[in-house]
Structures are given as structure tokens and as C-alpha cells.
Design a protein around this motif. Structure first.
Motif, PDB file in Angstrom:
ATOM      1  N   SER A 165     -31.417  41.256 -22.103  1.00 40.24           N
ATOM      2  CA  SER A 165     -31.765  40.783 -20.852  1.00 40.24           C
ATOM      3  C   SER A 165     -31.246  38.895 -20.846  1.00 40.24           C
ATOM      4  N   GLU A 166     -31.344  38.580 -22.142  1.00 41.70           N
ATOM      5  CA  GLU A 166     -30.548  37.261 -22.120  1.00 41.70           C
ATOM      6  C   GLU A 166     -29.268  37.411 -21.623  1.00 41.70           C
ATOM      7  N   GLN A 189     -39.791  46.256 -20.395  1.00 40.64           N
ATOM      8  CA  GLN A 189     -39.330  45.018 -20.307  1.00 40.64           C
ATOM      9  C   GLN A 189     -38.412  44.709 -19.590  1.00 40.64           C
ATOM     10  N   ILE A 231     -35.178  42.167 -24.462  1.00 40.09           N
ATOM     11  CA  ILE A 231     -35.322  40.620 -24.437  1.00 40.09           C
ATOM     12  C   ILE A 231     -34.133  40.167 -24.667  1.00 40.09           C
ATOM     13  N   LYS A 232     -33.284  40.670 -25.540  1.00 36.07           N
ATOM     14  CA  LYS A 232     -32.107  40.196 -26.030  1.00 36.07           C
ATOM     15  C   LYS A 232     -30.740  40.337 -25.010  1.00 36.07           C
ATOM     16  N   ARG A 268     -39.933  44.105 -16.141  1.00 32.51           N
ATOM     17  CA  ARG A 268     -40.490  43.036 -16.270  1.00 32.51           C
ATOM     18  C   ARG A 268     -39.553  41.680 -15.931  1.00 32.51           C
ATOM     19  N   HIS A 269     -38.344  41.877 -16.564  1.00 31.86           N
ATOM     20  CA  HIS A 269     -37.410  40.793 -16.354  1.00 31.86           C
ATOM     21  C   HIS A 269     -36.414  40.896 -15.159  1.00 31.86           C
ATOM     22  N   ARG A 272     -39.262  46.334 -27.053  1.00 34.93           N
ATOM     23  CA  ARG A 272     -39.410  45.104 -26.045  1.00 34.93           C
ATOM     24  C   ARG A 272     -38.343  44.103 -26.737  1.00 34.93           C
ATOM     25  N   ARG A 273     -38.187  43.775 -28.018  1.00 34.60           N
ATOM     26  CA  ARG A 273     -37.372  42.515 -28.491  1.00 34.60           C
ATOM     27  C   ARG A 273     -36.029  43.028 -27.983  1.00 34.60           C
TER      28      ARG A 273
END
Length: 807
Positions: free
Chosen positions: A465-466, A163, A462-463, A166-167, A458-459
Motif C-alpha cells: 500500500s505504501e 488490510q 501495508i508495504k 482498510r487502506h 497484513r504487513r
């Protein structure tokens, strides 16, 4: 250029709810007389658009840098005012609210409007003093330029790294096993999941091919230092030699739980009676089973009914594979009747087609394992039945595992023995919640299947990455209210690190190479209980400091009449209950004046002592209901400090009952009103503390003793830690600890009084002189002075063959 604070006060009329019950003219007059108030205005509704515009205009015109809004409940309106005032330059902590409506206007029918105005003015002045004492701590920008370190060996590592790639985020996977070894052992942590192993291999391949992912092979982690943006983690070198050091901007933990075999109480013998992970290995390494295979989903009987659905899913997958690989295998899944089947409609069809039986038993009677038979009862039948088996397979025992616990401990992720690592947060406003929940993934956090573990990875990525995106855009800042540590004062005792419930305290190199502590601002929730516990007062809560609390308490205490008291109420307990008094149509004793605090655990003992010193005859803390504290154990910490003040009051000859802690339930305003009435009557029944020189000297000594490092260290060491169910101050240790602590308090209080007396006299004093001055026993004074002289706290000289002492 003047740096004096400029406080503006805005008084809300709230229609007739405040205006009709409070003399607003007198209230405004009293407020304007306050030295720190630069501006005061009465408004119909400050919360509506015209009111908001008026406040913004006043801020701009008068140059206000902090404001008090005296109107209704902060629970309803504070967030709105904070958001509205951002573009006027006011941040969280620079805005205070006083609940005139619910704490004054609507709950004191026995007072005249002028008397209500007097009480309202006292509460407003207290808030003004709090803001005026604030040294604004600025939010500082946080930069994250280094890669994300993913550690812990959990299978979610691969999903997280994918993930991140991907980011467009660089990551480092710190692993102890290679991919093939990871796959080979995966069934031990996720039994019955081999149908998903191909998916895992695909993720591994994608990660291996990504230029943004670096893989390093490491041993066990050794140490972690730094904070968000600049971490350093060292690992053992699996090949020997120097440890492997890794620099990272953020750290993410991916941790798998472990499966243990059930105990002999369920018949486990490792041969004919095994658990699911053992069955999985046998099926794919030895070969298919033959005969009657029974999966007993015994999680309910093992005391973990919440994991039964995972065991049933594992049994279904394994049972299906067994039947598909051998037509001589008969599978039965034996489960508690209260456990619902976790199958889809299609899976039920396949189960029927394959002949897999699902047998439910009455959970009131535990099935009995016998030689080749399980005996059980069916609900509403009462007839004992038998289920034959050739191979009995039990549910695994799910645990965190020692490796996961060690990693969690290194990363300050709380772990309670026997529980999983699922993040616990104090129930604070969302903006105060740190990013701890974003740095943990895997079944060690809480048992889950393989797909869920990968999804967690993954979640979490994502956090994280934010957060990195905010940093790249220059929008990542520390919170306004956050704990800060002064390294010049910090002695590295580690008390704050142990008490911190959010894991925000990090070890750093301090002054002169010593190891001190620092706060990671993106993890800290601003609870403040650690700051109040610091023995050296090296930690403070930025924009909500102990200095501010003392100023608020002192300003209020100076305004009180003899029978009136200072109260502190927390967000979820006392203050919320007080807000509900008017809403419930009740009335409240007007002698109680409440100051808002997020948690009573933030109240340093010096704050209570300051209130008594400056004029209060009684102080009470209203915290949450026991064992329901929203800030971990803040109410326990508050009780410990109240208990200390009680002892000091007794040592000084004052009544212990002048200070108290009470528990308040937001949903029980009737009980709160009774508690208020009971305490105010106790204080009213006492004579007020006479403000004689001798009594003031004692009150000063109480305040100074509350600052004493030795006293604070002993108190802090006994405070309840987030992971403790039994602690030094608990009932089984209460007497032993209390006796030891009382002795230290008596000694330090006496030495404090002697030090103050010697400084006040300004010349050498004899033992007799000091005993007379302090109205104390001569022999006890002599003992204390000799001890102080031996420790270098005072100097002893002789004049005319008599010992004299001086500072």
C-alpha cells in the motif's frame, strides 16, 4: 545545444592527511589537463558545510552534470554527497569518489609527494573517463492504477485483502477453494490452531463484505507477463474452457507450507504413531483420546531444531484441548532438554492445573520407540528410563509444498530445494533493495503459526500500500542504477532470467512477436551480474554500464608504467580491504591502481580485455571470500571470466598470469597487502607486453572474442545460478566443461583474427598470405577458412586456380 558531458573535480586536502603527503598543486594541474574536466577545485574539506556549498555553487555556475570527489572513503561519504547534491540535479551514478587518503596519501611512504600526485591523478582521470562515457539514464515515473492480485491460496490472503480494504486499495483474491473448504483443511497446515479459526472466519466475513475486494475462483496459475504497474496473469479455468486472465498493478503471493508425516525411522505408522496434523483431525472428527498420549517433539532428531518451538506450541494447544475434552486422557509433552518451553507464566499455571506433564530427555542419545514405551536418558543421570504411551504423536515435517514452489517459480521467487522461500537479498545499500520482500507472506516463506501468517499478510499489504501511495502522489520512480534490456538486441535466450537473484526479469513480447525479456525496475537491485553475462550484450546497467567500465579501465591503463597494474575491487571485499590498509597502519605496493565496482560479477570480460589492449600489463580482480559473496555468486562469475581471459592470453602467446582473481576480506587488510605484493611482483618479473602491430592485433582479437555471442552464450550457460549448489562449472564437471569451452575459444579466436586480417587487407587473400600475416599454421588457417566460408562468414573466390578469401 551541446550535449558534451561537463565533469567537475573536487580535490580534498583532508587537513594534512592528504595535503601533507600529496603535491596538491601538481595533482590539480594533471587533472585540469584532462579533456573531459570542465572544472577543478582544491578544497579543505568538501564534506563539510562550506565544502558542500562550494560544490553546489560550482555545479550551478559551471553547469556541471557529473562530479568526481577525490578525498576519503566512499563507504563513509558517498551517501552524504548523493543526498546533498539531489537539489543540484545530480542523481546516483553522476557522482564518483576516489579515495586519495587511504589508497594514495597514507599508504605509500616510499613515494615523494609528486609521485603520489601522479598516482592520484591517474585514479581521478579513470573516474572522469567513467563519468564522461555515461549516457545518463533517467528515472521514469511508475504508475499503479490496477488492483493488487493476491494469489497462492495461503491463509494470509484474507488478512492482506482486509488490510488493503482498510487502506482503500482494490485487490483481487485468486483462490481455488471456498471459505468453508479453506477452514476445513486449515488444520493440515496449522495443526493445534483451532482456537484461532473463529478469528479467521471474522476476517473472511469482513473481506466478503468489502466492495474493494474481488474474489475469483481459479485453477493453477499458468503464466505471468509484464512488470510493476501492468501485470497479466493467466490461470487454469476450474470449470474447463479458456484460461482466466487477470490484469493487476502489483502481485502479492500468500503461500502456505505443508505438513508431511515423519518417516518410519520414528515409528510413524498412521495408527498408534501419528503426527500432529493427523491428531488434530482425529480429535475434532472422531472424538477425544483416552489413555496416555505422548507428544514427542522430535524436530531436533529430524534435523530441524529451528522448528521445535512451533511443534511444542502445537503440542501444547492439542494437549490442552484433549485434556479439556476428556478426563480419561493423560498428556505428556516429551522434548529435548535443549529446547526451551514456549509457555507464558499463565500457560504454565494452566498446564499444571490440567496435569499436562513436560518431560525433558538428554539429546545426546536419541530416544527409542518401543511397543507402548519410549526409552530415553536424562542428563547427568545415565539411567535409562521408560515413558509409557497409548498414542504417540510426532512433530510434522514442514515443507514448502509443490503448489507453493510452482507459484514461487512463476513469480521468480527463488527457491532452493529443501529450503523455504524466505527472501534472500544481495547485501546492497537499502535503496537498492527491491520490493521483493513485500510480495511474499505465509508459512511457505518460513514456518510459522497461524497468527504469524496472518500478521505477515497484513504487513506485506501495508508495504504494498505504501508503494501504491507513492504512485498516487506521483513520487514512485525507477532507480537511477538499474538493469535495462534493449529489445532490439535481445534474442530471448533467458540467461539473464536464470542468473538474476532478485527475480526482476520478466518475459515480454519482443520485436516481431518474439518473446524477449524486460527488467522490472522496482525489483531489480542493480547488481549487474546478469548484464555482464548477456550473450548479445543486450542488457546493460544504466548509469554504470560496461562502456563506462571500459572507459575507466582504458584511461587508467594508458597512464601506467610497465610494472604497474589495473585492479578492480568490490564494495565488500577488495575496495573495502584497501580502505582499511591505512586505518590499520599498514603500507601497500604503489604499483597497484584500484577501480571501484559494487561487485566483480559486474566486470564484463571486455573490460579486462580493454585494459590489456590500452596498455595494462596486468589486471587483477579483488572479490569477496569464496561462498561469502554479497551479490549471490558474483565472485564465481568473475572467476569464470578471468579464466576465459587466461585462455585467450595463452592462445595469443601471452602469459596467463597477467590476469588474476583474488579474494579479499574486509577484516584482513594484512592478507590483502600480501596479496597485492605477491601479484605486483609477478607482473614486475615479466617483460612488458611490447606494443608491436602483431601484439596489438592479438589484443584486439582478444577484445573482439570477448564480445563474441557464441563464446558469451557458452560462458553464461555455465555460470552459477542463485539456486545451484552444483553447476556446470563446478569441480565434478570442471574438466569436461573446460575442454569444451577451450575448444570453442580457440576456434572463435582464430576466426576473429582471420576476420580482422581480411578487413584490414581490404582485398582477397590466400591461405598462405593469411598464415604469414598471422604467424599461424597454414593447415589450421585453411581449416578455419573453409569452415567460415561454409557458414557464410567469409566469401571464397578463385584466382588463377587458387582460393582467395574476403569479407
Amino acid at each position: 545545444m551541446s550535449t558534451a558531458p561537463k565533469v567537475g573535480v573536487f580535490l580534498c586536502e583532508c587537513g594534512d592527511k592528504i595535503k601533507g603527503n600529496v603535491d596538491m598543486g601538481l595533482l590539480a594541474q594533471k587533472v585540469v589537463e584532462t579533456p573531459d574536466v570542465a572544472f577543478c577545485k582544491t578544497m579543505p574539506y568538501p564534506c563539510l558545510k562550506p565544502g558542500i556549498a562550494g560544490i553546489k555553487k560550482a555545479i550551478a555556475d559551471a553547469g556541471l552534470d557529473r562530479i568526481v570527489i577525490a578525498g576519503c572513503s566512499r563507504r563513509l561519504m558517498m551517501k552524504k554527497f548523493e543526498n546533498e547534491m539531489k537539489d543540484s540535479g545530480l542523481d546516483v551514478g553522476q557522482i564518483a569518489m576516489v579515495n586519495l587518503r587511504d589508497h594514495v596519501a597514507l599508504v605509500h611512504p616510499g613515494l615523494e609527494p609528486a609521485q603520489r600526485a601522479e598516482k592520484g591523478a591517474r585514479l581521478v582521470k579513470s573516474s572522469v573517463a567513467d563519468l564522461a562515457a555515461m549516457v545518463p539514464g533517467l528515472r521514469f515515473q511508475i504508475s499503479i492504477e490496477k488492483p493488487v492480485l493476491i494469489m497462492g491460496d495461503g491463509i494470509a490472503t484474507y488478512a492482506a485483502a482486509q488490510q488493503f480494504a482498510r487502506h482503500g486499495v482494490e485487490s483481487i483474491m485468486a483462490l481455488s477453494l471456498d471459505d468453508e473448504e479453506e477452514i476445513r483443511l486449515l488444520h493440515e497446515k496449522y495443526p493445534g490452531e483451532r482456537q484461532n479459526f473463529g478469528r479467521v472466519r471474522n476476517i473472511m466475513k469482513a473481506v466478503e463484505e468489502s466492495p474493494l475486494v474481488q474474489r475469483i475462483t481459479v485453477g493453477d496459475p499458468i503464466a505471468k507477463n509484464g512488470k510493476t504497474g501492468n501485470y497479466s496473469v493467466s490461470f487454469e479455468n476450474p470449470e474447463g474452457g479458456a484460461p482466466i486472465a487477470v490484469e493487476a498493478g502489483l502481485i502479492m503471493a500468500c503461500l502456505d507450507g505443508e505438513m508431511e508425516s515423519p518417516g518410519p525411522e520414528f515409528g510413524h505408522n498412521g495408527d498408534s504413531v501419528i503426527c500432529q496434523s493427523e491428531a488434530d483431525e482425529h480429535l475434532w472428527t472422531v472424538g477425544p483420546y483416552k489413555g496416555n498420549v505422548v507428544f514427542w517433539i522430535n524436530d531436533v532428531e529430524a534435523g530441524t531444531p529451528e522448528f521445535a518451538h512451533l511443534s511444542m506450541r502445537g503440542a501444547w494447544s492439542l494437549g490442552r484441548a484433549m485434556v479439556e475434552r476428556s478426563d480419561k486422557c493423560n498428556v505428556t509433552i516429551f522434548h529435548n532438554q535443549d529446547t526451551p518451553l514456549p509457555l507464558s507464566a499463565e500457560e504454565r499455571r494452566i498446564s499444571r492445573k490440567l496435569g499436562i506433564q513436560w518431560v525433558a530427555y538428554d539429546g545426546k542419545i536419541c530416544p527409542t520407540v518401543q511397543a507402548r514405551n519410549l526409552t530415553y536418558l536424562v542428563k547427568d543421570d545415565g539411567l535409562e528410563r521408560e515413558l509409557p504411551w497409548d498414542q504417540l504423536i510426532l512433530s510434522p515435517v514442514r515443507v514448502v509444498g509443490r503448489h507453493a514452489i510452482d507459484v514461487a517459480s512463476l513469480l521468480n521467487l527463488d527457491h532452493k530445494e529443501g529450503r523455504f522461500l524466505r527472501a534472500y537479498h544481495a547485501q546492497v545499500r537499502p535503496e537498492n533493495v527491491g520490493r521483493k520482500e513485500a510480495i511474499l507472506a505465509g508459512s511457505a516463506a518460513y514456518p510459522c503459526d497461524l497468527s504469524q501468517a496472518l500478521a505477515q499478510g497484513r504487513r506485506a499489504a501495508i508495504k504494498v500500500s505504501e508503494t501504491i501511495d507513492l504512485s498516487k502522489d506521483g513520487k514512485l520512480f525507477s532507480p537511477a542504477i538499474v538493469s535495462v534490456i534493449d529489445l532490439e538486441k535481445c534474442i530471448g535466450c533467458g540467461q539473464c532470467e536464470e542468473l538474476c537473484e532478485c527475480g526482476a526479469i520478466q518475459v515480454v513480447e519482443g520485436i516481431g512477436g518474439a518473446f524477449g525479456r524486460a527488467v522490472d525496475p522496482l525489483i531489480c537491485t542493480g547488481g549487474g551480474t546478469g548484464a555482464a553475462a548477456c550473450p548479445e550484450q543486450a542488457m546493460y546497467l544504466q548509469n554504470a554500464s560496461t562502456i563506462q567500465r571500459e572507459a575507466a579501465a582504458g584511461a587508467l591503463a594508458k597512464e601506467l608504467a610497465p610494472g604497474e597494474v589495473v585492479a578492480f575491487g568490490c564494495t565488500w571485499g577488495g575496495y573495502a580491504a584497501a580502505d582499511n590498509v591505512a586505518k590499520s597502519g599498514l603500507t601497500m605496493d604503489p604499483r597497484l591502481h584500484m577501480i571501484y565496482v559494487p561487485c566483480v560479477g559486474q566486470i564484463d570480460a571486455t573490460v579486462m580485455a580493454k585494459a590489456l589492449l590500452d596498455g595494462a600489463n596486468g589486471v587483477i580482480l579483488f572479490g569477496c571470500v569464496p561462498e561469502e559473496c554479497h551479490h549471490s555468486f558474483g565472485v564465481d562469475h568473475g572467476w569464470s571470466r578471468v579464466n576465459m581471459l587466461k585462455k585467450l592470453l595463452a592462445l595469443a602467446g601471452f602469459d596467463r598470469k597477467r590476469i588474476a582473481l583474488a579474494h579479499a576480506d574486509f577484516n584482513n587488510p594484512e592478507g590483502f597487502v600480501k596479496t597485492v605484493a605477491g601479484y605486483t611482483e609477478i607482473i614486475a618479473g615479466m617483460d612488458p607486453i611490447e606494443r608491436t602491430p602483431q601484439n596489438l592485433e592479438k589484443l584486439h582479437a582478444i577484445y573482439d572474442t570477448a564480445k563474441n555471442s557464441r563464446v558469451r552464450l557458452l560462458l553464461s550457460a555455465a555460470l552459477r545460478r542463485p539456486w545451484e549448489s552444483v553447476y556446470r562449472g563446478a569441480q565434478r564437471h570442471a574438466l569436461e566443461y573446460d575442454q569444451e569451452f577451450a575448444g570453442v575459444l580457440a576456434e572463435e579466436f582464430a576466426q576473429t583474427r582471420l576476420t580482422r586480417a581480411l578487413k584490414a587487407q581490404g582485398e582477397p587473400q590466400t591461405i598462405k598470405d593469411l598464415a604469414v600475416h598471422l604467424d599461424a599454421d597454414k593447415d589450421y588457417i585453411a581449416e578455419m577458412l573453409m569452415e567460415m566460408a561454409s557458414e557464410g562468414k567469409v566469401n571464397m573466390i578463385h584466382k588463377q586456380r587458387k582460393a582467395h578469401f574476403m569479407v
